[in-house]
Design a protein around this motif. Structure first.
Motif, short mmCIF file in Angstrom:
data_model
loop_
_atom_site.label_atom_id
_atom_site.label_comp_id
_atom_site.label_asym_id
_atom_site.label_seq_id
_atom_site.Cartn_x
_atom_site.Cartn_y
_atom_site.Cartn_z
N PRO A 1 -6.53 27.80 7.23
CA PRO A 1 -7.31 27.28 8.37
C PRO A 1 -7.32 25.76 8.39
O PRO A 1 -7.23 25.10 7.36
CB PRO A 1 -8.73 27.81 8.11
N PHE A 2 -7.43 25.22 9.57
CA PHE A 2 -7.63 23.79 9.75
C PHE A 2 -9.13 23.55 9.66
O PHE A 2 -9.90 24.06 10.47
CB PHE A 2 -7.08 23.34 11.10
N THR A 3 -9.56 22.81 8.66
CA THR A 3 -10.99 22.64 8.38
C THR A 3 -11.57 21.40 9.06
O THR A 3 -10.85 20.51 9.51
CB THR A 3 -11.23 22.52 6.87
N VAL B 1 -17.58 19.21 16.61
CA VAL B 1 -18.99 19.40 16.99
C VAL B 1 -19.13 20.26 18.25
O VAL B 1 -20.12 20.95 18.42
CB VAL B 1 -19.69 18.02 17.16
N GLY B 2 -18.14 20.20 19.14
CA GLY B 2 -18.17 21.05 20.32
C GLY B 2 -18.70 20.41 21.58
O GLY B 2 -19.02 21.11 22.54
N ARG B 3 -18.77 19.07 21.62
CA ARG B 3 -19.14 18.41 22.87
C ARG B 3 -18.02 18.61 23.89
O ARG B 3 -16.86 18.79 23.51
CB ARG B 3 -19.39 16.92 22.65
N PRO B 4 -18.34 18.53 25.16
CA PRO B 4 -17.29 18.64 26.18
C PRO B 4 -16.23 17.56 26.00
O PRO B 4 -16.55 16.43 25.62
CB PRO B 4 -18.04 18.45 27.50
N ASP B 5 -14.99 17.91 26.24
CA ASP B 5 -13.87 16.99 26.09
C ASP B 5 -13.59 16.33 27.43
O ASP B 5 -13.12 16.98 28.37
CB ASP B 5 -12.64 17.74 25.59
N HIS B 6 -13.86 15.02 27.51
CA HIS B 6 -13.60 14.26 28.73
C HIS B 6 -12.50 13.23 28.50
O HIS B 6 -12.36 12.28 29.27
CB HIS B 6 -14.87 13.54 29.21
N GLY C 1 -11.21 27.48 17.34
CA GLY C 1 -10.70 27.27 18.69
C GLY C 1 -10.20 25.87 18.97
O GLY C 1 -10.09 25.49 20.12
N GLY C 2 -9.90 25.12 17.94
CA GLY C 2 -9.40 23.76 18.14
C GLY C 2 -7.95 23.76 18.58
O GLY C 2 -7.33 24.81 18.72
N PRO C 3 -7.42 22.58 18.78
CA PRO C 3 -6.04 22.45 19.24
C PRO C 3 -5.06 22.88 18.16
O PRO C 3 -5.38 22.83 16.97
CB PRO C 3 -5.91 20.96 19.53
N ARG C 4 -3.90 23.29 18.56
CA ARG C 4 -2.83 23.58 17.61
C ARG C 4 -1.77 22.50 17.79
O ARG C 4 -1.19 22.35 18.86
CB ARG C 4 -2.22 24.95 17.87
N LYS C 5 -1.56 21.75 16.75
CA LYS C 5 -0.56 20.69 16.75
C LYS C 5 0.54 21.08 15.76
O LYS C 5 0.27 21.78 14.77
CB LYS C 5 -1.18 19.36 16.31
N PRO C 6 1.75 20.62 15.97
CA PRO C 6 2.85 20.99 15.07
C PRO C 6 2.62 20.60 13.61
O PRO C 6 3.13 21.26 12.71
CB PRO C 6 4.06 20.25 15.65
N TRP C 7 1.85 19.56 13.38
CA TRP C 7 1.61 19.09 12.02
C TRP C 7 0.49 19.85 11.31
O TRP C 7 0.26 19.66 10.12
CB TRP C 7 1.32 17.59 12.00
N MET C 8 -0.20 20.71 12.03
CA MET C 8 -1.32 21.46 11.42
C MET C 8 -0.78 22.59 10.56
O MET C 8 0.24 23.20 10.88
CB MET C 8 -2.24 22.02 12.49
N PRO C 9 -1.47 22.89 9.46
CA PRO C 9 -1.02 23.97 8.60
C PRO C 9 -1.09 25.33 9.32
O PRO C 9 -2.01 25.57 10.09
CB PRO C 9 -1.99 23.93 7.42
N THR C 10 -0.14 26.16 9.05
CA THR C 10 -0.17 27.51 9.61
C THR C 10 -0.52 28.54 8.56
O THR C 10 -0.81 29.69 8.88
CB THR C 10 1.19 27.87 10.24
#
Length: 157
Positions: A122-124, A63-68, A110-119
């Motif tokens: 796209p990560f949907t 959603v794009g809320r600030p990450d706290h 622009g989300g995080p890149r984690k090792p388990w994410m597909p390369t």
């Protein structure tokens, strides 16, 4: 809301509600205790972490809320059960609102890149929601085992 998100949210709701029920059944003392296992978390910390998972992956990443988020602090949190359970109910309502009109097939930008994410694709947003479901269900089982260990310890004492 799509049928797909309804199906996913059904199981997110169940996991979080049942974790809240476990906390309420344990009460403030046991819900904040940890099993006598290296690195074990209290039921309170487990639910607190799950709320962090929802807010980070859906609130911030999708959603794009600030990450706290302070992920490490999620595992050391403690306190009275009732406010955390109330917070969990609010988190579920916000989760429903957040995914209500989402195109789940859209890529997370622009989300995080984690090792388990597909390369190779796209990560949907759908993948992010499924990941939240994965975490909630996993930690629900984790909490059930933690509860059982804590209750068995109480009986043996």
């Amino acid at each position: 809301m799509s049928d797909e998100s309804d199906d996913l949210l059904l199981f997110c709701d169940r996991a979080v509600r049942e974790m809240g029920d476990i906390l309420l059944s344990l009460g403030d003392q046991l819900a904040n205790d940890r099993p006598d296992l290296a690195g074990a978390n209290s039921p309170y910390a487990i639910l607190n972490h799950c709320l962090g998972v929802i807010e980070y992956w859906i609130g911030a990443v999708v959603v794009g809320r600030p990450d706290h988020r302070d992920r490490d602090a999620e595992f050391t949190a403690s306190g009275p059960v009732a406010p955390l359970v109330a917070r969990s109910r609010e988190a579920l309502a916000r989760l429903h609102d957040d995914v209500a009109d989402l195109d789940l097939g859209a890529a997370v930008e622009g989300g995080p890149r984690k090792p388990w994410m597909p390369t190779d694709r796209p990560f949907t947003r759908r993948a992010a929601l499924v990941h939240v479901l994965e975490e909630l269900v996993q930690h629900h089982g984790h909490m059930e085992l933690t509860r059982d260990i804590l209750l068995a310890r109480e009986v043996s004492n």
